[in-house]
Design a protein around this motif. Structure first.
Motif, PDB file in Angstrom:
ATOM      1  N   GLY A 194     -88.088  19.759 -61.027  1.00  0.00           N
ATOM      2  CA  GLY A 194     -88.992  19.348 -62.099  1.00  0.00           C
ATOM      3  C   GLY A 194     -88.793  17.894 -62.479  1.00  0.00           C
ATOM      4  O   GLY A 194     -89.769  17.160 -62.729  1.00  0.00           O
ATOM      5  N   ASN A 224     -90.385  15.717 -59.914  1.00  0.00           N
ATOM      6  CA  ASN A 224     -91.832  15.726 -60.094  1.00  0.00           C
ATOM      7  C   ASN A 224     -92.263  14.770 -61.208  1.00  0.00           C
ATOM      8  O   ASN A 224     -93.234  14.019 -61.056  1.00  0.00           O
ATOM      9  CB  ASN A 224     -92.292  17.153 -60.412  1.00  0.00           C
ATOM     10  N   GLU A 225     -91.545  14.782 -62.321  1.00  0.00           N
ATOM     11  CA  GLU A 225     -91.897  13.898 -63.439  1.00  0.00           C
ATOM     12  C   GLU A 225     -91.742  12.434 -63.048  1.00  0.00           C
ATOM     13  O   GLU A 225     -92.595  11.593 -63.381  1.00  0.00           O
ATOM     14  CB  GLU A 225     -91.018  14.220 -64.647  1.00  0.00           C
ATOM     15  N   GLU A 237     -94.682  11.433 -60.676  1.00  0.00           N
ATOM     16  CA  GLU A 237     -95.965  11.202 -61.344  1.00  0.00           C
ATOM     17  C   GLU A 237     -95.942   9.888 -62.109  1.00  0.00           C
ATOM     18  O   GLU A 237     -96.929   9.119 -62.077  1.00  0.00           O
ATOM     19  CB  GLU A 237     -96.312  12.362 -62.272  1.00  0.00           C
ATOM     20  N   LYS A 262    -102.071  17.206 -57.686  1.00  0.00           N
ATOM     21  CA  LYS A 262    -102.103  17.864 -58.998  1.00  0.00           C
ATOM     22  C   LYS A 262    -103.518  18.354 -59.289  1.00  0.00           C
ATOM     23  O   LYS A 262    -104.457  17.570 -59.386  1.00  0.00           O
ATOM     24  CB  LYS A 262    -101.625  16.904 -60.081  1.00  0.00           C
ATOM     25  N   ALA A 284     -98.727  20.718 -59.786  1.00  0.00           N
ATOM     26  CA  ALA A 284     -97.739  19.639 -59.841  1.00  0.00           C
ATOM     27  C   ALA A 284     -98.140  18.464 -58.962  1.00  0.00           C
ATOM     28  O   ALA A 284     -99.065  18.543 -58.145  1.00  0.00           O
ATOM     29  CB  ALA A 284     -96.368  20.164 -59.422  1.00  0.00           C
ATOM     30  N   THR A 285     -97.406  17.360 -59.132  1.00  0.00           N
ATOM     31  CA  THR A 285     -97.612  16.154 -58.321  1.00  0.00           C
ATOM     32  C   THR A 285     -96.966  16.296 -56.957  1.00  0.00           C
ATOM     33  O   THR A 285     -97.528  15.875 -55.948  1.00  0.00           O
ATOM     34  CB  THR A 285     -97.019  14.940 -59.063  1.00  0.00           C
ATOM     35  N   CYS A 329     -94.938  18.724 -53.925  1.00  0.00           N
ATOM     36  CA  CYS A 329     -94.483  20.007 -53.404  1.00  0.00           C
ATOM     37  C   CYS A 329     -93.006  19.829 -53.084  1.00  0.00           C
ATOM     38  O   CYS A 329     -92.625  18.891 -52.371  1.00  0.00           O
ATOM     39  CB  CYS A 329     -95.237  20.384 -52.140  1.00  0.00           C
ATOM     40  N   ILE A 336     -93.241  24.898 -55.770  1.00  0.00           N
ATOM     41  CA  ILE A 336     -93.651  24.356 -57.069  1.00  0.00           C
ATOM     42  C   ILE A 336     -92.428  23.817 -57.806  1.00  0.00           C
ATOM     43  O   ILE A 336     -91.450  24.542 -58.018  1.00  0.00           O
ATOM     44  CB  ILE A 336     -94.331  25.449 -57.913  1.00  0.00           C
ATOM     45  N   PRO A 337     -92.443  22.546 -58.210  1.00  0.00           N
ATOM     46  CA  PRO A 337     -91.298  21.993 -58.949  1.00  0.00           C
ATOM     47  C   PRO A 337     -91.063  22.741 -60.258  1.00  0.00           C
ATOM     48  O   PRO A 337     -92.008  23.237 -60.886  1.00  0.00           O
ATOM     49  CB  PRO A 337     -91.717  20.544 -59.212  1.00  0.00           C
ATOM     50  N   SER A 338     -89.787  22.779 -60.665  1.00  0.00           N
ATOM     51  CA  SER A 338     -89.433  23.496 -61.884  1.00  0.00           C
ATOM     52  C   SER A 338     -88.213  22.849 -62.525  1.00  0.00           C
ATOM     53  O   SER A 338     -87.278  22.444 -61.829  1.00  0.00           O
ATOM     54  CB  SER A 338     -89.134  24.966 -61.573  1.00  0.00           C
TER      55      SER A 338
END
Length: 259
Positions: free
Chosen positions: A38, A41-42, A45, A59, A66-67, A69, A80-82
């Motif tokens: 996660g 991913n942040e 983006e 996205k 998400a942005t 994979c 999926i990012p988490s």
């Protein structure tokens, strides 16, 4: 319909591709034990949106949330990012990202070792990375897509690994996914004859064990059927009169300064 790209469109894809490459460089540096997918991913983006006009291509695409994979170990693609998914030493994580800029799309992926990994895992990554290079080198004007797939398949299988059949590369540029399909297997002298203006995403997906895959209950994450590792490397590539041109590399300072 296969849409060939003009020189101006190829340059626009390359501009988006340079951002893709920056994101993958960042992810490679940040994919360390303890970081979450996660958080990756942040950061991805934010980096994309720091470029005026650039947006994450994945996205919302087909409903993807998400942005990036982010696919770990036996996960092949579309993980999926988490914030709850923490990387551990010895993992490998495939990071796949697309960028849209000025109406054009670019797409690439790398599989990153997290800390020190087993020798067999390193070999899987090396073989898959080289399979991408083999595929890029096969993207020659006048050659056929079957030649490209055959080259990748031959390299991978000679190393004792397997190529996934259900997932393939694709055309890219005006949309994230275009014709033609670009399999990582094939027969020489078969398929679409490549010519200047063709832009394709070449993306070997290589399994440590058998080629079978399945999709998890989240309806996105694709995993190996036998639970063994998988690796994924990808570039967006233009076929030119002079041969293949990789469009998903970080722009050199000299290129960035050209008008």
């Amino acid at each position: 319909m296969i849409r060939l790209k003009s020189p101006a469109q190829i340059e626009a894809i390359a501009t988006a591709g340079a951002i893709v490459a920056e994101v993958l460089e960042m992810a490679t540096a940040q994919a360390v034990p303890g970081h979450t997918t996660g958080a990756l991913n942040e950061m991805a983006e934010a980096l994309i949106r720091d470029h005026p006009g650039a947006t994450p291509a994945f996205k919302g695409l087909y409903g993807f949330p998400a942005t990036l994979c982010t696919s770990i170990n036996e996960e092949v693609v579309h993980g999926i990012p988490s914030s709850r998914r923490r990387l551990e030493a010895g993992d490998i994580v495939s990071v796949d990202v697309g960028v849209k800029l000025d109406g054009m799309f670019a797409d690439a992926a790398v599989t990153i070792p997290v800390g020190e990994v087993a020798p067999g895992t390193t070999r899987l990554l090396d073989v898959t990375r080289t399979a991408l290079e083999v595929g890029v080198n096969a993207a020659q004007p006048g050659s056929q897509l079957g030649d490209l797939g055959w080259a990748i398949q031959t390299h991978v299988e000679a190393a004792g690994f397997s190529v996934i059949r259900e997932l393939v590369g694709h055309g890219v540029g005006e949309a994230p996914h275009e014709e033609p399909q670009v399999p990582n297997y094939g027969v020489r002298d078969r398929g679409f004859r490549m010519r200047p203006g063709l832009v394709i995403a070449i993306e070997p997906m290589v399994n440590e064990g058998r080629p079978g895959i399945r999709t998890l209950d989240d309806e996105w994450t694709v995993v190996t059927a036998d639970g063994l590792l998988s690796a994924h490397f990808e570039h967006t590539v233009a076929v030119t009169a002079d041969g293949p041109r990789v469009l998903t590399r970080v722009a050199s300072p000299a290129a960035a300064g050209e008008g």
